[in-house]
Design an enzyme around this catalytic site. Structure first.
Site, short mmCIF file in Angstrom:
data_model
loop_
_atom_site.label_atom_id
_atom_site.label_comp_id
_atom_site.label_asym_id
_atom_site.label_seq_id
_atom_site.Cartn_x
_atom_site.Cartn_y
_atom_site.Cartn_z
N SER A 139 0.57 -1.44 -0.21
CA SER A 139 0.19 0.26 0.22
C SER A 139 0.56 1.22 0.20
CB SER A 139 -0.84 -0.27 1.22
OG SER A 139 -1.36 1.60 1.42
N TYR A 152 -1.88 0.34 10.88
CA TYR A 152 -2.08 -0.05 8.98
C TYR A 152 -0.42 -0.30 8.88
CZ TYR A 152 -4.12 -0.81 4.18
OH TYR A 152 -3.86 -1.60 2.99
#
Length: 245
Positions: A139, A152
């Site tokens: 990501s 995250y």
């Protein structure tokens, strides 16, 4: 890996929806034989029906080491080899650190980081034999952390670190390691959010831009895997044109 995927064997984790599903279909279309794993095994049946090529559905929980080992073994048993691992399973449970439900932290670390590590560990002996590839779906959060995405981002930074160490260990033996870092993609990832403020922010973000589609990321995976053997595309950062950060 040569520059064709015809007959290659690929295992895709988190394949029941989103990027995993789109990637499995794109690889199947490119001629690969694809094993698809997910916890929601019922969803995989419709995926195998939509696939143009041979596809094996496996119930897979990446947080369970035995489940991961079993999925790799079942793939090799069915197809006789393993050429590519696509580590895609992931959860995003964003929210501020103060007052966080730390069980969500555990779930992210176990799925996004440990889960991908378990899959690499189980697949690597086969990938070394086939001079294959590992594709890590990471990501933009693996490059830059931001408020409300601390854990995250920590898992995705971890994926990047693990992938670079892996690359140095196996690239001379012909195994290519590819890290793909998507920006905002229209998938179910945000549906896991439990924090109402985070849900609203994700919805607003999605409505403010032409988001990436899962198929866009699948295209990047196919691109990386179809380069000539001497070419290793180690990293692809891919954002919507409209996403500024």
């Amino acid at each position: 890996m040569s520059n064709t995927l015809e007959g290659k064997v690929v295992l895709v984790t988190g394949a029941s929806s989103g990027i995993g599903r789109a990637t499995a279909l794109a690889l199947s279309k490119a001629g690969a034989r694809v094993a698809v794993g997910a916890r929601r095994a019922d969803r995989l049946q419709s995926l195998t029906q939509d696939a143009p090529g041979e596809m094996l559905a496996l119930e897979l929980d990446v947080t369970d080491r035995q489940s991961v080992q079993d999925a790799v073994a079942a793939t090799v048993e069915r197809f006789g080899a393993l050429d590519v691992l696509v580590n895609n399973a992931g959860v995003m449970l964003s929210g501020p650190i103060l007052g966080a439900d730390t069980t969500e932290w555990t779930r992210m670390v176990e799925t996004n980081l440990l889960g991908s590590m378990y899959a690499v560990h189980a697949a690597l002996p086969h990938l070394l034999r086939s001079r294959g590839a590992v594709v890590q779906i990471s990501s933009t959060s693996g490059r830059a952390a931001s408020a409300a995405s601390g854990v995250y981002a920590a898992t995705k930074f971890g994926v990047t670190a693990f992938s670079e160490a892996l690359r140095q260990e196996v690239t001379a033996q012909g195994v290519r390691v590819v890290v793909i870092e998507p920006g905002f993609v229209a998938t179910e990832l945000t549906s896991h959010l439990t924090d109402p403020a985070m849900q609203a922010a994700a919805k607003n973000m999605a409505e403010s831009m032409r988001t990436l589609q899962a198929e866009d990321i699948a295209g990047a995976v196919v691109y990386a895997l179809t380069q000539p053997e001497h070419v290793a595309v180690n990293e692809i950062l891919i954002r919507p044109t409209d996403q500024t950060r």
